[in-house]
Write an enzyme that holds these catalytic residues in place. Structure first.
Site, PDB file in Angstrom:
ATOM      1  N   GLU A  49       0.823  -1.210   0.000  1.00 55.94           N
ATOM      2  CA  GLU A  49       0.000   0.000   0.000  1.00 55.94           C
ATOM      3  C   GLU A  49       0.852   1.252   0.000  1.00 55.94           C
ATOM      4  OE1 GLU A  49      -2.416   1.565  -0.737  1.00 55.94           O
ATOM      5  OE2 GLU A  49      -4.172   1.307   0.512  1.00 55.94           O
ATOM      6  N   ASP A  50       0.300   2.309  -0.559  1.00 55.85           N
ATOM      7  CA  ASP A  50       1.013   3.585  -0.570  1.00 55.85           C
ATOM      8  C   ASP A  50       0.934   4.281   0.780  1.00 55.85           C
ATOM      9  OD1 ASP A  50      -1.719   4.033  -0.813  1.00 55.85           O
ATOM     10  OD2 ASP A  50      -1.582   5.195  -2.654  1.00 55.85           O
ATOM     11  N   ASP A  96      -3.974   5.581   6.093  1.00 56.19           N
ATOM     12  CA  ASP A  96      -4.522   6.842   6.597  1.00 56.19           C
ATOM     13  C   ASP A  96      -5.607   6.527   7.625  1.00 56.19           C
ATOM     14  OD1 ASP A  96      -5.433   9.416   6.967  1.00 56.19           O
ATOM     15  OD2 ASP A  96      -6.144   9.728   4.939  1.00 56.19           O
TER      16      ASP A  96
END
Ligand code: IMP
Ligand code: MG
Length: 182
Positions: free
Chosen positions: A101-102, A105
């Site tokens: 995953e980037d 959040d």
């Protein structure tokens, strides 16, 4: 140094810093997945840049596959709604799955994905996220095994991360000027 994009307030992680983080993560994964049946699953589209770098930093046989989920739309805030837009092509049963995953959040996306993928009975299921945002308030329970770096609770773009599909190709990660999205 290349010129800073006019919509970027400040750079958090430059190209060299990103490369050193990816090298470190690749070495950790290489060490941990010896003899395993590794499948990297990237979440489209934000994670493609990290995926491309990370897979080349892992010195092991591996397979890759992609999923697309939607939770953001074009807004800068999580809607909490996650839906699968593109599913895996591969059967992951009995394989060692690492979600790439980037950014973690609100955690809603990964929380949903973990449950969804776990129901397909992989041999193991872990998360490698490049950024872990230090969010003020609630974050869904996700415990990524590999974390690139923590990042402040700001809207960031570059290195795959977008705002309204822009800025993904910036070679650094930077904070977007609030006037761009407000
Ligand atoms: P989460 O479900 O809130 O953890 O967010 C997951 C997805 O939202 C990420 O994979 C990104 O695609 C997107 N996202 C979250 N924060 C940012 C940001 O600061 N910039 C760009 N995209 C973000
Ligand atoms: Mg993403």
């Amino acid at each position: 140094m290349e010129a800073l994009h006019p919509d970027i307030e400040r750079v958090l992680f430059d190209k060299e810093h990103i490369a050193s983080i990816v090298e470190r993560m690749g070495a950790e994964i290489t060490r941990d997945y010896q003899g395993k049946d590794l499948v990297l699953i990237a979440v489209l589209r934000g994670a493609v840049v990290f995926m491309g770098d990370l897979m080349r930093a892992i010195d092991l046989p591996l397979a890759i596959d992609f999923m697309a989920v939607s939770s953001y739309g074009d807004r800068a805030k999580s809607s909490g709604i996650v839906r699968i837009v593109k599913d895996l092509d591969m059967d992951i049963k009995g394989r060692d799955v690492l979600i790439v995953e980037d950014v973690l959040d609100s955690g809603l996306t990964l929380n949903y994905l973990m449950k969804n993928l776990a129901s397909r009975h992989p041999a193991s299921l872990e998360v490698a996220t490049f950024l872990w945002k230090d969010v003020a308030g609630k974050q869904a329970a996700v415990d990524p095994k590999y974390v690139g770096t923590h990042c402040p609770d700001a809207f960031v773009v570059g290195y795959g991360l977008d705002f309204a599909e822009r800025y993904r190709n910036l070679p650094y990660i930077g904070v977007l000027k609030p006037e761009v999205y407000s």
